[in-house]
Each structure stands twice: as structure tokens, then as C-alpha cells.
Design a protein around this motif. Structure first.
Motif, mmCIF file in Angstrom:
data_model
loop_
_atom_site.group_PDB
_atom_site.id
_atom_site.type_symbol
_atom_site.label_atom_id
_atom_site.label_comp_id
_atom_site.label_asym_id
_atom_site.label_seq_id
_atom_site.Cartn_x
_atom_site.Cartn_y
_atom_site.Cartn_z
ATOM 1 N N PRO A 38 0.833 -1.297 0.101
ATOM 2 C CA PRO A 38 -0.088 -0.030 0.095
ATOM 3 C C PRO A 38 0.744 1.367 -0.053
ATOM 4 C CG PRO A 38 -0.052 -0.868 2.177
ATOM 5 C CD PRO A 38 0.649 -1.852 1.222
ATOM 6 N N PRO A 39 0.242 2.289 -0.510
ATOM 7 C CA PRO A 39 -1.178 2.462 -1.383
ATOM 8 C C PRO A 39 -1.052 1.987 -2.811
ATOM 9 C CG PRO A 39 -0.104 4.450 -1.227
ATOM 10 C CD PRO A 39 0.856 3.593 -0.475
ATOM 11 N N TRP A 40 -2.029 1.159 -3.090
ATOM 12 C CA TRP A 40 -2.122 0.739 -4.569
ATOM 13 C C TRP A 40 -3.269 0.737 -4.887
ATOM 14 C CZ3 TRP A 40 -4.795 -3.850 -5.342
ATOM 15 C CH2 TRP A 40 -5.094 -4.411 -4.250
ATOM 16 N N ALA A 41 -3.563 0.653 -6.261
ATOM 17 C CA ALA A 41 -4.830 0.577 -6.751
ATOM 18 C C ALA A 41 -4.491 0.365 -8.253
ATOM 19 C CB ALA A 41 -5.533 2.074 -6.816
ATOM 20 N N VAL A 42 -5.098 -1.048 -8.684
ATOM 21 C CA VAL A 42 -5.035 -1.325 -10.083
ATOM 22 C C VAL A 42 -6.578 -1.577 -10.853
ATOM 23 C CG1 VAL A 42 -4.006 -3.236 -11.478
ATOM 24 C CG2 VAL A 42 -2.894 -2.580 -9.401
ATOM 25 N N ALA A 43 -6.402 -0.898 -11.921
ATOM 26 C CA ALA A 43 -7.499 -1.178 -12.889
ATOM 27 C C ALA A 43 -7.393 -2.113 -13.825
ATOM 28 C CB ALA A 43 -7.874 0.170 -13.694
ATOM 29 N N PHE A 44 -8.438 -3.028 -14.081
ATOM 30 C CA PHE A 44 -8.540 -3.882 -15.054
ATOM 31 C C PHE A 44 -9.592 -3.609 -16.201
ATOM 32 C CE2 PHE A 44 -7.036 -5.820 -11.257
ATOM 33 C CZ PHE A 44 -6.127 -6.807 -11.426
ATOM 34 N N PRO A 45 -9.019 -3.378 -17.508
ATOM 35 C CA PRO A 45 -9.979 -3.221 -18.551
ATOM 36 C C PRO A 45 -10.860 -4.028 -18.953
ATOM 37 C CG PRO A 45 -7.695 -3.286 -19.285
ATOM 38 C CD PRO A 45 -7.564 -3.520 -17.830
ATOM 39 N N ALA A 46 -11.662 -3.587 -19.377
ATOM 40 C CA ALA A 46 -12.955 -4.798 -19.848
ATOM 41 C C ALA A 46 -12.238 -5.497 -21.017
ATOM 42 C CB ALA A 46 -14.016 -4.062 -20.364
ATOM 43 N N ARG A 47 -12.403 -6.926 -21.117
ATOM 44 C CA ARG A 47 -11.861 -7.477 -22.080
ATOM 45 C C ARG A 47 -12.656 -8.930 -22.247
ATOM 46 N NH1 ARG A 47 -5.349 -7.875 -20.229
ATOM 47 N NH2 ARG A 47 -4.928 -5.553 -21.196
ATOM 48 N N PRO A 48 -12.497 -9.634 -23.220
ATOM 49 C CA PRO A 48 -13.462 -10.672 -23.354
ATOM 50 C C PRO A 48 -13.271 -11.935 -22.469
ATOM 51 C CG PRO A 48 -11.945 -10.588 -25.153
ATOM 52 C CD PRO A 48 -11.649 -9.232 -24.374
ATOM 53 N N GLU A 49 -12.236 -11.981 -21.839
ATOM 54 C CA GLU A 49 -11.980 -13.002 -20.928
ATOM 55 C C GLU A 49 -12.449 -12.971 -19.793
ATOM 56 O OE1 GLU A 49 -8.819 -12.613 -23.830
ATOM 57 O OE2 GLU A 49 -9.322 -11.358 -22.317
ATOM 58 N N ALA A 50 -12.922 -14.106 -18.940
ATOM 59 C CA ALA A 50 -13.367 -13.948 -17.417
ATOM 60 C C ALA A 50 -12.260 -13.292 -16.440
ATOM 61 C CB ALA A 50 -14.060 -15.170 -17.050
#
Length: 331
Positions: A38-50
């Protein structure tokens, strides 16, 4: 006298649902052991995989696709079946960075150390560090399959654990595997993640079936479920309303009315969608030529097939094939 042998031979609703679910498999695309300080924050973009996340140690906040923040504790696991945009963070106030910007070291095929795990492998973890095992998974079914479109954006293992003892057992096993860091641990974790994700889906389906409506209700109906299972088993067959009505053992009009009322769309429209889903899999994943797919589905010309494909899928099959070529060039 009643013929009990005919009852044994007749598929039960659960058997029919199982036939549909035979095609629902998860293929691991990539996995990563993530250590975040910390501190951390990670964005996961929309993708076709689950997307799959297992919190092995510490905790995290998850911003759901709907924008709400959800607190995750050690031992929690979540599955986002459509790979919707989401964020993992030590706190909701921390600015985000993209997941692809984090340091990454490959330790086995499709398995990585990510974040501080990649920069400083072997370091002693501090109390505030979060240790997670994250994965991207691909369904064998098309993303527009009725079962996938019915799933919620987010499934949490802890909410389903009470309905299936296998879920907490898998969570405990994954937690031990992460903590011990034994030889081959990453490969074991990847396989357990596949099984856990499939178990989460199975429990969700069973829960949905207890209050079934729409597509699942149709599959649960012995007569209509038999028709749906046949369509999915042989999507390339030239299914006509009379043929399907005969399979159900009903007249054309009563079959069409019952099917439309239960499934929510006409038999012809449902068959067309299933056939185009199959065509997209052939073209996008196997690299099949558009003309070959058209012939295999019984179309007189590539042009007529392309029009039907675009009407259902929203884009021409040539664009899907180009996607396959682009992906092949990046390998």
C-alpha cells in the motif's frame, strides 16, 4: 401396467442442463501471483476473457462493474464472467494504474509474478501487503450464449460456499498453496483456480434453477430442454420448425408457441443465434475461412451467410477472421 423403463430412458431436466453445460469449459489464458504494497490501486480494463481474483493474504477493495466498492478479506475469491471493467485497491481513495503497467516476470508458461512480487521476489512481506492470485480465463461458449448473458457481472465465492462444500475446501487449499510456496505451486494454483471458477458457476446455475425463469427454465422443461440440447449439440444441422416440433412431440403451432413463451424468442431466431455463435467460434478461434463456415452451415453463398452473420452478431464474419489473423501475428 406402467413402463418404468421408459422413465429411466427419458432424460431428466438436470441431465438436459448437464448436456448444455458440457460445452461450458474454462481455458486458462494467464495467471499471476501479485504482491501489492500500500497504497495501491489497479484497474482491469474490460476484456472478453473472464477475470478471477483470489485474495490469499491481507485484504483489498474491489470496485465492481456497477461502481460500488466491495471489501475483500483473506480467503475471498471473485469471478467476473464477462471480464467487465473493475478496480482492485488497498483503499477506494488511491489513484489507479493499469494492470498492464505493473512489473511482470514469467515463471512458467502463462504464469507470472506481478507487481512487487516481480520486483523483489523473496522479500519478507510486511503486515500491510496484499497477496493475490489473479487469472484471465476464456469460456468455450460464445460470450453471447444465453447462459453467459444471464450471469451477474460479479460472483463471490463466499456467497455461494454454503451451497457447495467443495467451494470452501478449494479456497482453503489455495490459501495453503500460496502460503507454503512449494515447488510447482503456481501450476497447482492455476488448476485450482480453473476448478474453483467452474464450481462457482455450477453453484450459481443450481441456485438459478431453484427459481428458474427464461432460458434456464426452458432447459429445465423436459420437452423444450430436449429441443435446446439437440440444437446446441448439432448447430450445423438444418433445424426447421417441423423437425423441432417432432422432436418435442407436438404440433408446429403448439411447439412454436410454447418455445417462444418459455425461451423468450422464436425457435427460428434461437437456432439462427446458436448457428452464428458456432460460426464465430470456427472463424475467430480456429481460423476457419468464411466460405468454409458458410458451406458447413448449409448456406448457398458466402454473401447470404455474411448477411445472416452480421444480422445476428453485429459485424461481418470477415472482421472476425481479421481479428484471428491479428491475434496469430502477435503470438
Amino acid at each position: 401396467m406402467h413402463d418404468f423403463s421408459s422413465d429411466l430412458a427419458r432424460p431428466r431436466p438436470s441431465d438436459l442442463l448437464s448436456q448444455i453445460l458440457l460445452g461450458l469449459r474454462l481455458d486458462g489464458v494467464s495467471y499471476g501471483r501479485c504482491v501489492m504494497r500500500p497504497p495501491w490501486a489497479v484497474a482491469f480494463p474490460a476484456r472478453p476473457e473472464a477475470r478471477f481474483h483470489f485474495v490469499a493474504r491481507g485484504g483489498a477493495w474491489l470496485r465492481t462493474p456497477g461502481g460500488d466498492w466491495l471489501s475483500l478479506k483473506g480467503g475471498d475469491a471473485v469471478l467476473l464472467p464477462r471480464g467487465s471493467l473493475h478496480v482492485l485497491a488497498s483503499s477506494p481513495e488511491v489513484p489507479t494504474v493499469g494492470i498492464d503497467s505493473l512489473a511482470r516476470t514469467e515463471v512458467a508458461e502463462n504464469i507470472y509474478l506481478v507487481g512487487d512480487a516481480a520486483r523483489a521476489r523473496g522479500d519478507v512481506l510486511s503486515d500491510g501487503d496484499a497477496v493475490m492470485f489473479c487469472g484471465a480465463m476464456r469460456f468455450n461458449l460464445d460470450p453471447l450464449h444465453p447462459l453467459l448473458t444471464m450471469m451477474p457481472d460479479l460472483m463471490r465465492a463466499s456467497e455461494l460456499a454454503a451451497r457447495d462444500p467443495a467451494v470452501p475446501a478449494l479456497l482453503d487449499a489455495m490459501e495453503r498453496e500460496v502460503a507454503l510456496e512449494r515447488i510447482g505451486a503456481f501450476g497447482m494454483l492455476a488448476r485450482m483456480a480453473d476448478v474453483l471458477a467452474a464450481s462457482i458457476i455450477r453453484v450459481w446455475v443450481e441456485c438459478a434453477c431453484s427459481d428458474a425463469s427464461g432460458w434456464i427454465a426452458a432447459v429445465q422443461c423436459p420437452r423444450i430442454g430436449k429441443v435446446i440440447a439437440a440444437i446446441h449439440a448439432e448447430p450445423e444441422r438444418d433445424w426447421t420448425v417441423p423437425t423441432l416440433a417432432s422432436l418435442m412431440g407436438a404440433s408446429r403451432s403448439s411447439f412454436a408457441e410454447a418455445f417462444t413463451r418459455t425461451v423468450g424468442e422464436s425457435p427460428a431466431k434461437y437456432v439462427a443465434r446458436v448457428r452464428m455463435f458456432q460460426a464465430r467460434r470456427w472463424i475467430e478461434r480456429e481460423g476457419m475461412r468464411v466460405a468454409v463456415a458458410a458451406t458447413r452451415l448449409g448456406y448457398d453463398s458466402e454473401a447470404s451467410f455474411s448477411r445472416a452473420f452480421k444480422r445476428v452478431m453485429g459485424l461481418p464474419p470477415a472482421a472476425v477472421r481479421q481479428k484471428h489473423r491479428d491475434a496469430a501475428r502477435t503470438i
